[in-house]
Design a protein around this motif. Structure first.
Motif, PDB file in Angstrom:
ATOM      1  N   SER A   1      45.327 -23.989 119.388  1.00 10.96           N
ATOM      2  CA  SER A   1      45.779 -24.131 118.426  1.00 10.96           C
ATOM      3  C   SER A   1      44.997 -25.045 117.741  1.00 10.96           C
TER       4      SER A   1
ATOM      5  N   ALA B   1      43.052 -23.360 115.013  1.00 13.33           N
ATOM      6  CA  ALA B   1      44.030 -22.875 113.448  1.00 13.33           C
ATOM      7  C   ALA B   1      43.626 -23.904 113.070  1.00 13.33           C
ATOM      8  N   ARG B   2      44.422 -25.352 113.763  1.00 16.99           N
ATOM      9  CA  ARG B   2      44.437 -25.999 112.474  1.00 16.99           C
ATOM     10  C   ARG B   2      43.131 -26.757 111.905  1.00 16.99           C
TER      11      ARG B   2
ATOM     12  N   SER C   1      40.823 -24.284 111.090  1.00 17.90           N
ATOM     13  CA  SER C   1      40.438 -23.164 109.697  1.00 17.90           C
ATOM     14  C   SER C   1      41.255 -23.531 108.733  1.00 17.90           C
ATOM     15  N   SER C   2      42.739 -24.662 109.106  1.00 19.60           N
ATOM     16  CA  SER C   2      43.687 -24.632 107.972  1.00 19.60           C
ATOM     17  C   SER C   2      43.476 -25.773 107.164  1.00 19.60           C
ATOM     18  N   ASP C   3      43.099 -27.019 107.691  1.00 18.03           N
ATOM     19  CA  ASP C   3      42.579 -27.806 107.150  1.00 18.03           C
ATOM     20  C   ASP C   3      40.710 -27.540 106.235  1.00 18.03           C
ATOM     21  N   ASN C   4      40.041 -26.890 107.090  1.00 19.20           N
ATOM     22  CA  ASN C   4      38.637 -26.200 106.309  1.00 19.20           C
ATOM     23  C   ASN C   4      39.228 -25.489 105.116  1.00 19.20           C
ATOM     24  N   GLU C   5      40.547 -24.174 105.193  1.00 18.28           N
ATOM     25  CA  GLU C   5      40.882 -24.467 103.961  1.00 18.28           C
ATOM     26  C   GLU C   5      41.505 -25.512 103.226  1.00 18.28           C
ATOM     27  N   ARG C   6      42.148 -26.092 103.347  1.00 18.54           N
ATOM     28  CA  ARG C   6      42.849 -27.446 102.132  1.00 18.54           C
ATOM     29  C   ARG C   6      41.763 -27.661 101.831  1.00 18.54           C
TER      30      ARG C   6
ATOM     31  N   THR D   1      39.472 -25.590  99.133  1.00 17.14           N
ATOM     32  CA  THR D   1      40.211 -25.286  98.246  1.00 17.14           C
ATOM     33  C   THR D   1      40.072 -26.798  97.590  1.00 17.14           C
TER      34      THR D   1
END
Length: 107
Positions: A28, A31-32, A34-39, A42
């Motif tokens: 988990s 996953a967070r 990875s989400s932070d890296n994607e943001r 962007t």
């Protein structure tokens, strides 16, 4: 022997439970992250696009600014008109051309 086997089984299940819980939290967290890296990616892309747009705007403005040649040509024209106006005693035109030269020098 059965008590030793039961103890070992309980200890193994306890250790496996701890490992499963640890892995669940680790997944988990990843996953967070990875989400932070994607943001973050962007945001970096948006900033890069903004910088490219800004650079194109600056280049466009540089192309629109008159260069030294344009200023010198303008000054030469006003100086010649000033000389002819003074030679022919056309003081209104001479005054106008003198003001134009002042504006050209001021930029």
């Amino acid at each position: 022997m059965t008590t030793d086997a039961n103890f070992f089984t309980r200890m193994s299940l306890g250790a496996l439970s701890i490992i499963v819980i640890f892995l669940f939290f680790r997944v988990s967290t990843l996953a967070r992250a990875s989400s932070d890296n994607e943001r973050l990616r962007t945001t970096v892309v948006q900033i890069s696009d903004s910088l490219n747009l800004l650079q194109r705007s600056i280049d466009s403005l540089k192309a629109q600014v008159p260069g030294l040649g344009e200023y010198m040509t303008s000054m030469q024209l006003h100086t010649a008109k000033l000389w002819y106006a003074a030679r022919n005693s056309n003081w209104d035109l001479a005054d106008y051309e003198l003001n134009e030269l002042g504006e050209a020098v001021d930029g």
